[in-house]
Design a protein around this motif. Structure first.
Motif, PDB file in Angstrom:
ATOM      1  N   ALA A  59      43.531  21.843 -19.916  1.00 52.84           N
ATOM      2  CA  ALA A  59      44.990  21.929 -19.981  1.00 52.84           C
ATOM      3  C   ALA A  59      45.511  21.403 -21.314  1.00 52.84           C
ATOM      4  CB  ALA A  59      45.603  21.160 -18.816  1.00 52.84           C
ATOM      5  N   ARG A  60      44.962  20.304 -21.784  1.00 54.34           N
ATOM      6  CA  ARG A  60      45.386  19.755 -23.071  1.00 54.34           C
ATOM      7  C   ARG A  60      45.046  20.688 -24.221  1.00 54.34           C
ATOM      8  NH1 ARG A  60      43.640  13.336 -22.635  1.00 54.34           N
ATOM      9  NH2 ARG A  60      45.309  12.703 -21.191  1.00 54.34           N
ATOM     10  N   LEU A  99      50.389  26.356 -27.252  1.00 54.27           N
ATOM     11  CA  LEU A  99      51.433  27.059 -26.507  1.00 54.27           C
ATOM     12  C   LEU A  99      52.521  27.622 -27.418  1.00 54.27           C
ATOM     13  CD1 LEU A  99      51.898  24.832 -23.326  1.00 54.27           C
ATOM     14  CD2 LEU A  99      50.820  27.085 -23.504  1.00 54.27           C
ATOM     15  N   ASP A 100      52.705  27.060 -28.617  1.00 52.60           N
ATOM     16  CA  ASP A 100      53.736  27.585 -29.528  1.00 52.60           C
ATOM     17  C   ASP A 100      53.421  29.008 -29.971  1.00 52.60           C
ATOM     18  OD1 ASP A 100      55.220  25.265 -29.404  1.00 52.60           O
ATOM     19  OD2 ASP A 100      54.148  24.335 -31.089  1.00 52.60           O
ATOM     20  N   ILE A 148      48.220  32.232 -17.214  1.00 51.26           N
ATOM     21  CA  ILE A 148      48.643  30.905 -16.741  1.00 51.26           C
ATOM     22  C   ILE A 148      49.538  31.039 -15.512  1.00 51.26           C
ATOM     23  CG2 ILE A 148      49.959  28.851 -17.345  1.00 51.26           C
ATOM     24  CD1 ILE A 148      49.027  29.262 -20.257  1.00 51.26           C
ATOM     25  N   GLU A 149      50.474  31.971 -15.572  1.00 52.01           N
ATOM     26  CA  GLU A 149      51.393  32.146 -14.449  1.00 52.01           C
ATOM     27  C   GLU A 149      50.650  32.617 -13.204  1.00 52.01           C
ATOM     28  OE1 GLU A 149      55.562  34.529 -13.388  1.00 52.01           O
ATOM     29  OE2 GLU A 149      54.521  34.866 -15.296  1.00 52.01           O
ATOM     30  N   LEU A 150      49.725  33.559 -13.364  1.00 51.39           N
ATOM     31  CA  LEU A 150      48.966  34.057 -12.224  1.00 51.39           C
ATOM     32  C   LEU A 150      48.090  32.969 -11.616  1.00 51.39           C
ATOM     33  CD1 LEU A 150      48.097  36.434 -10.449  1.00 51.39           C
ATOM     34  CD2 LEU A 150      46.349  36.990 -12.171  1.00 51.39           C
ATOM     35  N   ALA A 151      47.436  32.159 -12.467  1.00 52.97           N
ATOM     36  CA  ALA A 151      46.594  31.074 -11.953  1.00 52.97           C
ATOM     37  C   ALA A 151      47.430  30.043 -11.207  1.00 52.97           C
ATOM     38  CB  ALA A 151      45.845  30.422 -13.112  1.00 52.97           C
ATOM     39  N   GLN A 152      48.661  29.764 -11.697  1.00 53.50           N
ATOM     40  CA  GLN A 152      49.513  28.779 -11.024  1.00 53.50           C
ATOM     41  C   GLN A 152      50.019  29.310  -9.688  1.00 53.50           C
ATOM     42  OE1 GLN A 152      53.107  28.570 -10.546  1.00 53.50           O
ATOM     43  NE2 GLN A 152      52.727  26.541  -9.580  1.00 53.50           N
ATOM     44  N   GLN A 178      50.303  23.341 -12.791  1.00 62.24           N
ATOM     45  CA  GLN A 178      51.754  23.154 -12.772  1.00 62.24           C
ATOM     46  C   GLN A 178      52.237  22.610 -14.110  1.00 62.24           C
ATOM     47  OE1 GLN A 178      52.234  20.522  -9.486  1.00 62.24           O
ATOM     48  NE2 GLN A 178      52.137  22.139  -7.919  1.00 62.24           N
ATOM     49  N   TYR A 179      51.509  21.631 -14.629  1.00 58.61           N
ATOM     50  CA  TYR A 179      51.894  21.046 -15.923  1.00 58.61           C
ATOM     51  C   TYR A 179      51.798  22.089 -17.023  1.00 58.61           C
ATOM     52  CZ  TYR A 179      51.364  18.383 -20.230  1.00 58.61           C
ATOM     53  OH  TYR A 179      51.503  17.923 -21.513  1.00 58.61           O
ATOM     54  N   LEU A 180      50.704  22.849 -17.050  1.00 53.07           N
ATOM     55  CA  LEU A 180      50.508  23.836 -18.109  1.00 53.07           C
ATOM     56  C   LEU A 180      51.567  24.933 -18.031  1.00 53.07           C
ATOM     57  CD1 LEU A 180      48.606  24.464 -20.453  1.00 53.07           C
ATOM     58  CD2 LEU A 180      47.208  25.817 -18.874  1.00 53.07           C
ATOM     59  N   ALA A 181      51.845  25.412 -16.808  1.00 51.51           N
ATOM     60  CA  ALA A 181      52.873  26.445 -16.663  1.00 51.51           C
ATOM     61  C   ALA A 181      54.252  25.892 -17.004  1.00 51.51           C
ATOM     62  CB  ALA A 181      52.842  26.996 -15.234  1.00 51.51           C
ATOM     63  N   GLY A 182      54.505  24.629 -16.621  1.00 52.70           N
ATOM     64  CA  GLY A 182      55.796  24.025 -16.956  1.00 52.70           C
ATOM     65  C   GLY A 182      55.986  23.872 -18.450  1.00 52.70           C
TER      66      GLY A 182
END
Length: 424
Positions: A326-327, A333-334, A344-348, A358-362
């Motif tokens: 995740a880090r 992410l930029d 990311i959205e599908l995995a979340q 949740q943190y990565l998608a957020g």
């Protein structure tokens, strides 16, 4: 059965002799002027047999008498050989028992005993080499390096004696021991030089490869150490878990040795496909690329096998690796593209209770200025996060969002939660 057959054969011979001698009326006349001697043929035959036996015994006696000096010399040689081998075995036993001074004395006694032999032993070369090797091993244990080097050089000289039978294994053994001594002295270049002197076949033996691996790691030759570790893994010199751990550590070290993105990509290209698919290696490579300010799209490509494994086989990836992944993805992410955002959205969505996702998608939503969804996902992540670092970063992001909305109370609560050092 055999005794019965012999008994029958003796009875048969006795019967044949009785039949021949009982009816034999022949005589032999010996004229010795002025005498005439008449002898029975049977008596003459007996006398001839007796004379033959007497002559045979006399010759045997003379042969035994004349062979006494030779036997005495052989007996003396045998005693000296026994003393030689006894001293050699004593040196080995003392060395194993940790009595190094006695072991060196016994090895030197074996060398002195070998010099006193009147004849040359077939194994004289190996005896001398092994004696010098035992003495050198004892000197190494006693930290007497001058004596060790002297015995080592004598052992190497003896192992190339052209007058003796060739024994390549003996010289190879001496060179391997010399390489190990150099490693014990933390002299990696000397150890590698000793290993290079070995024949090509001997260099691929398991013992030589183990020594090369240690020397290469000690001398910071990471790529050479990695190649050696691969060979050892193919030879099954380690268990599967140990081999994977060693290769993973060396691959990570190879990536850490890169000082710019070009070197990092070159190091990545030297890894085998199975090594690139290791999550720890891929994550470290991506983190290194971010640190060197390289192309993060390339780093995300490296992370794709680890991401796929985490999504499809969640149990195969530990919690610490999930946090690191995740880090590593957060760092890029930029510049993340739509394809990665969709992943990311599908995995979340498929695993809505995973705080790392949740943190990565957020954070991805926050980068795209989707404030409401980002706040929802980061709040869920902050309440369920077990990692202290991501827990703190989640609440820091929520505090930043609250400040952007001029919500001072919510920002204060978020900053307070972020300042906590322990996980909830």
């Amino acid at each position: 059965m055999r005794a019965a057959l012999w008994l029958l054969a003796l009875f048969g011979i006795a019967a044949a002799v009785a039949l021949f001698a009982g009816n034999n009326q022949g005589t032999i006349t010996v004229f010795w002027p002025p005498w005439r001697v008449d002898l029975s043929l049977n008596l003459v035959l007996l006398l001839l047999v007796a004379a033959f036996m007497l002559l045979h015994l006399a010759l045997r006696g003379l042969s035994a008498l004349f062979s006494l000096p030779v036997q005495a010399r052989q007996w003396r040689m045998q005693q000296k050989e026994r003393a030689l081998y006894g001293a050699l075995l004593d040196a080995l036993a003392q060395l194993i028992a940790g009595r190094f001074s006695r072991a060196r004395k016994a090895a030197q006694a074996a060398l002195m005993q070998e010099k006193t032999l009147d004849a040359r032993l077939p194994q004289a070369q190996q005896v001398r080499v092994l004696s010098h090797l035992l003495a050198a091993e004892s000197a190494q244990a006693l930290q007497d390096r001058p004596a060790r080097d002297a015995h080592l050089q004598q052992a190497l000289n003896e192992s190339v004696d052209r007058n003796a039978l060739p024994a390549p294994e003996t010289r190879e053994g001496v060179q391997l021991r010399a390489a190990r001594w150099a490693l014990e002295d933390r002299d990696a270049p000397a150890a590698l030089a000793r290993l290079e002197e070995l024949p090509q076949g001997a260099q691929r033996r398991t013992l030589a490869l183990r020594l090369r691996l240690k020397a290469a790691r000690l001398d910071r030759r990471t790529l050479e150490a990695l190649e050696t570790a691969r060979l050892l893994a193919k030879h099954r010199a380690f268990s599967n878990a140990a081999a994977e751990s060693i290769v993973r550590g060396l691959a990570t070290e190879l990536l850490s040795s890169a000082h710019d993105p070009a070197q990092l990509q070159s190091a990545w290209g030297k890894l085998e496909p199975s090594e690139r698919e290791m999550p720890e290696v891929a994550i470290h490579g991506a983190q290194r690329m971010a640190l060197l300010r390289g192309d993060l799209a390339i780093a995300r490509g490296w992370l794709l096998p680890a991401w796929t494994r985490m999504v499809e086989q969640p149990q195969s990836v530990s919690d610490s690796l999930r946090v690191k992944l995740a880090r590593a993805l957060e760092a890029g992410l930029d510049s993340v593209d739509a394809e990665w955002l969709a992943r990311i959205e599908l995995a979340q969505r498929n695993n809505p209770r995973d705080p790392n996702l949740q943190y990565l998608a957020g954070m991805a939503c926050m980068k795209r200025q989707l404030w409401g969804k980002a706040q929802q996902l980061l709040t869920q992540a902050g309440n369920g996060m077990q990692d202290a670092g991501l827990y703190r970063r989640s609440w820091q992001a929520l505090a930043t969002l609250a400040e952007a909305r001029d919500d001072t109370d919510q920002a204060t609560v978020a900053w307070k939660r972020a300042a906590q050092t322990e996980t909830p």
